[in-house]
Scaffold this active site. Structure first.
Site, mmCIF file in Angstrom:
data_model
loop_
_atom_site.group_PDB
_atom_site.id
_atom_site.type_symbol
_atom_site.label_atom_id
_atom_site.label_comp_id
_atom_site.label_asym_id
_atom_site.label_seq_id
_atom_site.Cartn_x
_atom_site.Cartn_y
_atom_site.Cartn_z
ATOM 1 N N GLU A 154 38.143 38.823 36.496
ATOM 2 C CA GLU A 154 39.264 38.665 35.573
ATOM 3 C C GLU A 154 39.866 37.301 35.815
ATOM 4 O O GLU A 154 40.299 37.004 36.926
ATOM 5 C CB GLU A 154 40.340 39.717 35.839
ATOM 6 N N ASP B 274 53.723 41.614 35.372
ATOM 7 C CA ASP B 274 53.266 41.195 36.691
ATOM 8 C C ASP B 274 54.392 41.190 37.705
ATOM 9 O O ASP B 274 55.529 40.825 37.392
ATOM 10 C CB ASP B 274 52.633 39.796 36.602
ATOM 11 N N TYR C 7 40.579 50.464 31.132
ATOM 12 C CA TYR C 7 41.361 50.045 32.294
ATOM 13 C C TYR C 7 42.416 51.102 32.588
ATOM 14 O O TYR C 7 43.268 51.386 31.744
ATOM 15 C CB TYR C 7 42.028 48.707 31.977
#
Ligand SMILES: Cc1ncc(COP(=O)(O)O)c(C=O)c1O
Lengths: 385, 265
Positions: B32, B43, B157
């Site tokens: 990634e 994040d 995912y």
């Protein structure tokens, strides 16, 4: 232009090409639940009655519509000031937080998370949390903490936890990122009490509806349908609430941005903080840092409904500079005996600049929303020559 | 074998391509590549810091793609771009996906692009032959999960925990439950990620899904001064831990991008 009511909006919260819900999958169920809960509450007479009562006996509504007699005479326009500075906590932010805090309690949340720039929304959120017995965590950029010390003290006095945000520009944009991160981590326990009309659906619609009390009152109080309705625009909540009361009239709707954070004037379409709207950004899509003397307008985006109203031409957006704003605070204070917030002074500065010109011809009848009072800004003003 | 998908913030250091190649040599099944964004809302502190540092160095999407094009011949591992919606929409999804494909990317993950907003980017990705991998969260309902899985390409995912990326002291219990729910409805390999830290958690995540994505734990090392060789050693250790655990389990694994990394299948 049709009235934009919550009942007519599609589920995804689109305003033309703008709006939507650009959030991590982890937040989608929470946004869905919030949209459903708000719709249900907003159509429940008992909820509305409880909110209306709080707005009256706690927040001090209705706020007056004050004729600015001296300025009107000098400028050659008829200027009416919608006095959100007189609402409890000193700004319009109380209208939104009381509604959302009641909603949070109704949804069984025990905690609220808020982002703040000037600290006015943080203070309002801390106030509503204290009133309703909710825990409150406020995220605030380090830079804003420095320049809005008074509001930090107000928040901690009210029992809220203020978390400094040290990333990025250390202002409202970064505080908003951090609040959203905190929400992802406590999505069951916490309600994210967003302070403006940005963010993912249902926030832009919900916050506008909660702020529409400003415009609805002003419309009833005003002896006439004004030619121009003007308000300052950061995220755009006091403007959206004001516009909501006049959207179906002939009044021109005017939003005033900070020259250093003018998403409508200088921005382009982009996706930030959960919605597609107008954003200050570079050619690749990195979001720019805004720069304004008014912490509450120091934000590179704007609520998606404003982007839509601007694109369709129903509303107009202009920018004023920090210097014009400082001068406007002083002139309003001397002329009318009202010290307004630096944010609110943006709207005043535009009227001072344009009165008698093509944008605001002599004789125009103007309703201006004074979104907040200026106590918090005295240190900032004192530092400006 | 369990798939190992390390994450690397592009442009974090001047020699970031060396890190990429070291990670490839250490046995990554795909990598990634984080295209740094100014407002990485999903994040945690580590990747925020990595993104900020990369942007402060002056890297751009264009400069990153340019650097990757120059080493295309050396990159055998499928690359998956990981970035935020605004960087996709600003040039337009068609242009963005075409540029990714030209730079050699195979996949794309956009964490702030949920199912309801994905249509335009899905179409653009398909046109450019970029596999757009969608994310499922522990709170995703079964009905939604089925639809996400049906639209996901390359992998599915699984967001291991309710929170942002960032190193964790243990793997959340939600990871295994979610991976099992996804595996029940798809033959695509399930990547478990978000906060997976160290070989032990990697093995647990690998057991739950078909593979594991590891980002913050690696970026923390780079932020603290790890060299490309150090990072390679870190990834090699993860590879070894996953491989010995797989041998023990000898569980059946599913493999994406079959023509490239099928040797691991
Ligand atoms: C007094 C005042 N006015 C205006 C704003 C800007 O917010 P909005 O544009 O949502 O009304 C703020 C924000 O902090 C404020 O404190």
């Amino acid at each position: 232009m049709p009235t934009l009511s919550v009942h007519q909006k599609p589920a995804t919260g689109r305003f033309g090409d703008f709006g939507g819900r650009f959030v991590p999958e982890s937040l989608v169920p929470a946004c869905d639940a919030l949209a459903a809960a708000f719709h249900e509450a907003w159509t429940d007479p008992a909820f509305r009655a409880e909110l209306d009562e709080l707005l009256e006996v706690y927040a001090g509504r209705p706020t007056p519509l004050t004729p600015a007699r001296t300025l009107s005479a000098r400028l050659g326009v008829e200027l009416l000031l919608k006095r959100e500075d007189l609402a409890h906590t000193g700004s319009h932010k109380i209208n939104n937080v009381l509604g959302q805090a009641l909603l949070a309690r109704r949804m069984g949340k025990h905690r609220i998370i808020a982002e703040t720039g000037a600290g006015q929304h943080g203070v309002a959120a801390a106030t509503a949390a204290a009133l309703l017995g909710l825990e409150c965590t406020v995220y605030m950029g380090e830079r804003d903490i420095e320049r809005q010390q008074l509001n930090v003290l107000r928040m901690t006095t009210l029992g809220a936890t203020v978390v400094p945000v040290t990333t990025g520009s250390r202002t409202l944009k970064d505080a908003t990122n951090e609040a959203m991160r905190a929400w992802v981590a406590d999505v069951d326990g916490a309600h994210f009490l967003l302070g403006s009309v940005g963010g993912p659906h249902p926030y832009p619609t919900m916050v506008r509806e909660l702020q529409s009390v400003i415009g609805n009152e002003a419309r009833t109080q005003s002896p006439y349908v004004p030619d121009v309705v003007v308000a300052c625009v950061g995220g755009g909540s006091n403007a959206a609430g004001t516009f909501a009361g006049f959207i179906d009239t002939t009044a021109r709707l005017v939003g005033i941005e900070a020259a250093g954070g003018a998403a409508m004037t200088d921005g382009s379409p982009g996706v930030v903080h959960g919605a597609r709207s107008m954003v200050l950004q570079d050619a690749e899509g990195q979001v720019a840092e805004a720069e304004s003397i008014a912490a509450g307008l120091d934000y590179p985006g704007i609520g998606p409904e404003h982007a839509f109203l601007g694109a369709t031409g129903r509303a107009e957006y202009y920018a004023v500079t920090d210097d014009e704003v400082v001068a406007a605070v002083r002139r309003l204070a001397r002329a009318e005996g009202i010290i307004c917030a630096l944010e609110s002074a943006h709207a005043v500065a535009w009227v001072l600049r344009e009165a008698g010109g093509p944008l605001l011809p002599t004789g125009s009848r103007v309703v201006l929303t004074l979104s907040g009072r200026g106590d918090k800004d005295m240190a900032t003003l004192g530092a400006v020559a | 074998m369990t798939l190992l998908v390390p994450y690397l913030t592009a442009g974090l250091t001047e020699d970031w391509i060396d890190y990429l190649l070291a990670v490839q040599e250490a046995g990554a099944d795909a990598i990634e590549v984080g295209l740094p964004f100014s407002d990485p809302m999903l994040d945690g502190a580590t990747i925020q810091q990595a993104s900020d540092r990369a942007l402060a160095r002056g890297v751009t999407v264009a400069s990153i793609l340019q650097e990757l094009s120059l080493v295309r011949g050396q990159v055998r591992t499928p690359l998956i771009a990981f970035t935020y919606a605004n960087l996709v929409f600003r040039p337009g999804p068609d242009v963005f996906c075409r540029r990714l494909a030209e730079a050699g990317f195979r996949g794309l993950i956009v964490p702030d692009l949920p199912l309801d907003e994905v249509a335009e980017v899905s179409r653009a990705a398909e046109q450019a032959e970029i596999e757009l991998t969608l994310l499922v969260a522990p709170v995703t309902t079964d009905e939604r999960l089925a639809e996400i899985v049906a639209r996901s390409r390359g992998y599915v995912y699984a967001i291991s925990r309710m929170g942002t990326t960032g190193e964790q002291t243990s793997l959340a219990a939600s990871a295994a439950a979610l991976a099992a729910r996804i595996k029940a409805v798809t033959t695509l390999p399930v990547l478990v990620g978000f906060g997976v830290t160290g070989p032990e958690q990697a093995v647990a995540a690998g057991r739950a899904g078909d593979g594991v994505a590891i980002g913050s734990a690696l970026m923390r090392r780079v932020l603290d001064g790890a060299t490309a060789a150090d990072l390679g050693a870190e990834v090699a250790a993860l590879r070894a831990a996953l491989d010995s655990a797989s041998q023990e389990d000898s569980a059946e694994r599913r493999t994406p991008y079959a023509e490239v990394s099928g040797h691991r299948g």
